[in-house]
Design a protein around this motif. Structure first.
Motif, PDB file in Angstrom:
ATOM      1  N   GLY A   1      -3.041  -4.718  -3.602  1.00  0.00           N
ATOM      2  CA  GLY A   1      -4.228  -3.854  -3.590  1.00  0.00           C
ATOM      3  C   GLY A   1      -5.475  -4.651  -3.968  1.00  0.00           C
ATOM      4  O   GLY A   1      -6.530  -4.515  -3.344  1.00  0.00           O
TER       5      GLY A   1
ATOM      6  N   LEU B   1      -1.240   3.421   4.190  1.00  0.00           N
ATOM      7  CA  LEU B   1      -0.770   2.047   3.998  1.00  0.00           C
ATOM      8  C   LEU B   1      -1.283   1.141   5.110  1.00  0.00           C
ATOM      9  O   LEU B   1      -1.386   1.562   6.272  1.00  0.00           O
TER      10      LEU B   1
ATOM     11  N   ARG C   1      -2.299   9.433  -1.298  1.00  0.00           N
ATOM     12  CA  ARG C   1      -1.572   8.263  -1.812  1.00  0.00           C
ATOM     13  C   ARG C   1      -0.258   8.695  -2.468  1.00  0.00           C
ATOM     14  O   ARG C   1       0.762   8.019  -2.324  1.00  0.00           O
TER      15      ARG C   1
ATOM     16  N   ILE D   1      -7.311   1.960   3.498  1.00  0.00           N
ATOM     17  CA  ILE D   1      -7.349   2.250   2.050  1.00  0.00           C
ATOM     18  C   ILE D   1      -8.198   3.485   1.758  1.00  0.00           C
ATOM     19  O   ILE D   1      -7.819   4.320   0.935  1.00  0.00           O
TER      20      ILE D   1
HETATM   21  P1  AMP Z   1      -2.985  -0.397  -5.138  1.00  0.00           P
HETATM   22  O1  AMP Z   1      -4.099  -1.146  -5.807  1.00  0.00           O
HETATM   23  O2  AMP Z   1      -1.652  -1.097  -5.253  1.00  0.00           O
HETATM   24  O3  AMP Z   1      -2.914   1.053  -5.555  1.00  0.00           O
HETATM   25  O4  AMP Z   1      -3.309  -0.384  -3.559  1.00  0.00           O
HETATM   26  C1  AMP Z   1      -4.470   0.251  -3.050  1.00  0.00           C
HETATM   27  C2  AMP Z   1      -4.309   0.489  -1.562  1.00  0.00           C
HETATM   28  O5  AMP Z   1      -4.146  -0.759  -0.872  1.00  0.00           O
HETATM   29  C3  AMP Z   1      -3.110   1.317  -1.155  1.00  0.00           C
HETATM   30  O6  AMP Z   1      -3.349   2.719  -1.265  1.00  0.00           O
HETATM   31  C4  AMP Z   1      -2.902   0.871   0.299  1.00  0.00           C
HETATM   32  O7  AMP Z   1      -3.866   1.474   1.138  1.00  0.00           O
HETATM   33  C5  AMP Z   1      -3.231  -0.619   0.220  1.00  0.00           C
HETATM   34  N1  AMP Z   1      -2.020  -1.425  -0.081  1.00  0.00           N
HETATM   35  C6  AMP Z   1      -1.782  -2.154  -1.207  1.00  0.00           C
HETATM   36  N2  AMP Z   1      -0.587  -2.745  -1.166  1.00  0.00           N
HETATM   37  C7  AMP Z   1      -0.034  -2.375   0.023  1.00  0.00           C
HETATM   38  C8  AMP Z   1       1.221  -2.637   0.663  1.00  0.00           C
HETATM   39  N3  AMP Z   1       2.164  -3.382   0.062  1.00  0.00           N
HETATM   40  N4  AMP Z   1       1.436  -2.083   1.881  1.00  0.00           N
HETATM   41  C9  AMP Z   1       0.505  -1.326   2.503  1.00  0.00           C
HETATM   42  N5  AMP Z   1      -0.693  -1.014   1.961  1.00  0.00           N
HETATM   43  C10 AMP Z   1      -0.964  -1.543   0.725  1.00  0.00           C
END
Ligand code: AMP
Length: 189
Positions: A33, A59, A146, A54
């Protein structure tokens, strides 16, 4: 190398506990992320593509995400004793690719730390975080998407890693230090 996956829903405390694991075990943090948010902030083409997913709480497609992760692993491996994968994998296809990428490098995942927190608490934490984080995806509508994506697409990984004997279930309510003590006693290093 000593490689961990920190796993759980948005708002389960993955980032907070990663910081403590880095301090204790000297590991290298890969937050997918954060990598994507850095790309968005830099205004790159990849950042524009990432933002379109995002901002809706969707995803990023697996093939793109796997390529981004492989680049991060290659960039950081020379200076690393091991990784904490935070926010990756989020699909079974990603988990299979992660295992393959690590095996190619003679590596493996030691444990998957699963932070388990009820949905009403997650919603509460994320809305509060949104007031200070400045993250475009910490608003009630996107949070709902999410959490939905987490339950439908990501949470099956719990069973996937349980079957491999790697999943450590961690009760994710309590103080940051209490939760960290539970993690440390599970990984027992
Ligand atoms: P996070 O900071 O881990 O909550 O990630 C924020 C956003 O980034 C998520 O809601 C997805 O849109 C995207 N994202 C992060 N990691 C992934 C992943 N492994 N696969 C797909 N989308 C991701």
């Amino acid at each position: 190398m000593f490689n961990l996956v920190i796993f759980g829903a948005p708002g389960s405390g993955k980032g907070t506990q990663s910081e403590k694991l880095i301090d204790r075990y000297g590991l290298t943090h890969i937050s997918t992320g954060q990598v994507l948010r850095d790309e968005i902030a830099s205004g790159s083409e990849l950042g524009k593509v990432a933002d379109s997913y995002i901002s809706k709480g969707h995803l990023i497609p697996d093939d793109l995400m796997v390529k981004i992760l492989a680049d991060e692993i290659d960039r950081l491996t020379p200076s690393s004793k091991g990784f904490i994968f935070d926010g990756f994998p989020r699909t079974v296809a990603q988990a299979e690719e992660l295992a393959r990428m690590l095996a190619e490098r003679g590596e493996d995942i030691h444990s998957v730390i699963g932070l388990e927190v009820p949905d009403d608490e997650l919603m509460d934490r994320l809305v509060k975080r949104g007031a200070v984080s400045g993250r475009a995806d910490d608003n009630p509508e996107t949070i709902k998407n999410r959490l939905n994506v987490y339950h439908t697409t990501t949470s099956p990984l719990r069973d996937y890693y349980l079957a491999k004997g790697k999943y450590k279930s961690i009760h994710g309510l309590g103080s940051v230090d209490e939760i960290f003590d539970r993690i440390a006693s599970e990984i027992g290093e």
